[in-house]
Motif scaffolding. Sequence first.
Motif, PDB file in Angstrom:
ATOM      1  N   PHE A  81      46.843  44.034  40.848  1.00  0.00           N
ATOM      2  CA  PHE A  81      45.822  44.675  41.683  1.00  0.00           C
ATOM      3  C   PHE A  81      44.410  44.322  41.208  1.00  0.00           C
ATOM      4  CE2 PHE A  81      49.117  47.964  43.000  1.00  0.00           C
ATOM      5  CZ  PHE A  81      49.159  47.527  44.313  1.00  0.00           C
ATOM      6  N   ILE A  82      44.226  44.203  39.887  1.00  0.00           N
ATOM      7  CA  ILE A  82      42.913  43.817  39.361  1.00  0.00           C
ATOM      8  C   ILE A  82      42.546  42.414  39.837  1.00  0.00           C
ATOM      9  CG2 ILE A  82      41.621  43.279  37.258  1.00  0.00           C
ATOM     10  CD1 ILE A  82      43.169  45.496  35.851  1.00  0.00           C
ATOM     11  N   SER A 129      39.791  49.668  42.493  1.00  0.00           N
ATOM     12  CA  SER A 129      38.842  49.675  41.378  1.00  0.00           C
ATOM     13  C   SER A 129      37.534  50.300  41.803  1.00  0.00           C
ATOM     14  CB  SER A 129      38.597  48.242  40.888  1.00  0.00           C
ATOM     15  OG  SER A 129      37.502  48.181  39.996  1.00  0.00           O
ATOM     16  N   THR A 130      37.092  51.324  41.096  1.00  0.00           N
ATOM     17  CA  THR A 130      35.811  51.956  41.419  1.00  0.00           C
ATOM     18  C   THR A 130      34.646  51.027  41.106  1.00  0.00           C
ATOM     19  OG1 THR A 130      35.651  52.979  39.221  1.00  0.00           O
ATOM     20  CG2 THR A 130      36.755  54.242  40.938  1.00  0.00           C
ATOM     21  N   ASP A 287      38.643  31.415  37.653  1.00  0.00           N
ATOM     22  CA  ASP A 287      37.683  32.340  37.010  1.00  0.00           C
ATOM     23  C   ASP A 287      38.119  33.788  37.194  1.00  0.00           C
ATOM     24  OD1 ASP A 287      36.148  30.215  36.199  1.00  0.00           O
ATOM     25  OD2 ASP A 287      34.717  30.354  37.858  1.00  0.00           O
ATOM     26  N   ALA A 288      38.599  34.106  38.401  1.00  0.00           N
ATOM     27  CA  ALA A 288      39.084  35.467  38.656  1.00  0.00           C
ATOM     28  C   ALA A 288      40.295  35.786  37.781  1.00  0.00           C
ATOM     29  CB  ALA A 288      39.449  35.622  40.134  1.00  0.00           C
ATOM     30  N   ALA A 289      41.181  34.803  37.604  1.00  0.00           N
ATOM     31  CA  ALA A 289      42.362  35.012  36.765  1.00  0.00           C
ATOM     32  C   ALA A 289      41.963  35.237  35.305  1.00  0.00           C
ATOM     33  CB  ALA A 289      43.306  33.817  36.884  1.00  0.00           C
ATOM     34  N   LEU A 290      40.985  34.469  34.818  1.00  0.00           N
ATOM     35  CA  LEU A 290      40.520  34.644  33.439  1.00  0.00           C
ATOM     36  C   LEU A 290      39.866  36.011  33.248  1.00  0.00           C
ATOM     37  CD1 LEU A 290      38.989  31.094  32.771  1.00  0.00           C
ATOM     38  CD2 LEU A 290      41.091  32.046  31.787  1.00  0.00           C
ATOM     39  N   SER A 291      39.057  36.401  34.222  1.00  0.00           N
ATOM     40  CA  SER A 291      38.428  37.721  34.163  1.00  0.00           C
ATOM     41  C   SER A 291      39.473  38.826  34.173  1.00  0.00           C
ATOM     42  CB  SER A 291      37.475  37.895  35.358  1.00  0.00           C
ATOM     43  OG  SER A 291      36.950  39.198  35.407  1.00  0.00           O
ATOM     44  N   THR A 292      40.499  38.656  35.013  1.00  0.00           N
ATOM     45  CA  THR A 292      41.584  39.639  35.067  1.00  0.00           C
ATOM     46  C   THR A 292      42.320  39.716  33.738  1.00  0.00           C
ATOM     47  OG1 THR A 292      41.897  39.303  37.437  1.00  0.00           O
ATOM     48  CG2 THR A 292      43.748  40.233  36.224  1.00  0.00           C
TER      49      THR A 292
END
Length: 448
Positions: A81-82, A129-130, A287-292
């Motif tokens: 979900f993140i 996510s808030t 990048d989204a995967a690394l941030s997650t």
Amino acid sequence: MSAVFEFFSNIITGELDVYVITFTLVFVMIVLLFLSFPMVVPLSVGALIGLVHFSSIDTGVIIQQMVTGISPNALIAVPMFILAADIMTRGHTAHNLLGLIESFVGHLRGGLPITACISCTLFGSVSGSTQATVVSVGQIMRPKLLQAGYKDSFVMALIINASDIAFLIPPSIGLILYGTLANTSVGELFIAGIGPGVLLAVMFSAYCYFYTVYQGDSITLVKKSTMAEKLVAIKKSLLPLGFPTLIVGGIYSGAVTPTEAASFSVLYAIILECFIYRELKYKDVIDAALSTGLITAVVFILVGMGQAFSWYISFEQIPMELLAPLDLEGASKEYVLFVIALSFFVGCMFVDSLVVLVILTPIFVPIVTAVGLDPVLVGVMITLQMAVGSATPPFGCDIFTAIAIFNKPYLEVIRGTLPFILILFMMSALLIYFPEIALFLRDQAFAK
């Protein structure tokens, strides 16, 4: 000096009563927090104090409890979900959802803040996510609201508090973690969160309407959208609305589990943003995967150390001793629910809400069972308090997100929060006395 030596000697030999041990733990953890250590360090130190206090316990118990804390299969849904939320935040999903709501209600009195409120609810239903909601909706709506004449303190307070509806609307990370800790169905929790989340959005919208009426002519109304513009907005939002349909509809119908819905939401987000909207490239997804990965690591470390700390305080019987004067086991359900709500609210005011969830949930689970409270109702109440705490001074996490995003000082960000916090308190009271708000849909969905 000898008194200090005797004090720590008593900790090692186990000769201190529970109140002194509790004070020691709280004091040490507060000092470490004020020294700017990350929350995992105070939790680790608390667990290590337990090992020193009970010297006969194998030191490997800390690792064992950490692994136990992050082992439940339901936690697989958290990084999924993140990741889906991160991909959608970088893409066009938030813009399209905002466009849909604004085309229908933006021209009404209070229409723009109501648009922000409903958009936070909808985006929460696709992100869970808030903080992602604060960033996505806040960056788009704040300039529009300021241009219409709304005070910045009201705008920031609205965005911060409306974003907290994401705690209740599935897919809520808080509900997933509570379900794991309390051994409660995540699917039931997701469905039960819808009623309070929608009602809270209605209450916030009502306040926005009356606030706008009170401001009078200082507020500029938005031009009414034509039917053609509404049809365009509907067309653009059809695919983003597939997220809540997939998650809520899939779980409600029993077609998918929450974990499966989380996996599908990632695939859906990639297809939507990369191949249909063509807003994101391969590098953006990486990048989204690394941030997650970074966010998930932080969450799981907190969960693991929180489990170790919870084990220690349970082994020490600290919760039972501290709660004994309240006589919760012989109390009414309403009183127990009030104590739980108050405990989580106070905790979330000062500490990250996920940490409070991990520490306090195991303490109250036996009491909830003893008095016959529905654990799903308790989970929704706890998640609501996490929402309140995230927007409440002094240390609400969404406050600091807003400070970073809007580049405004702390006092200015929190200036307009009081009316929204009072509404959140009203919602808590309604849940205590009218639990059907949360349980009606759950009972319909999971009727046997």
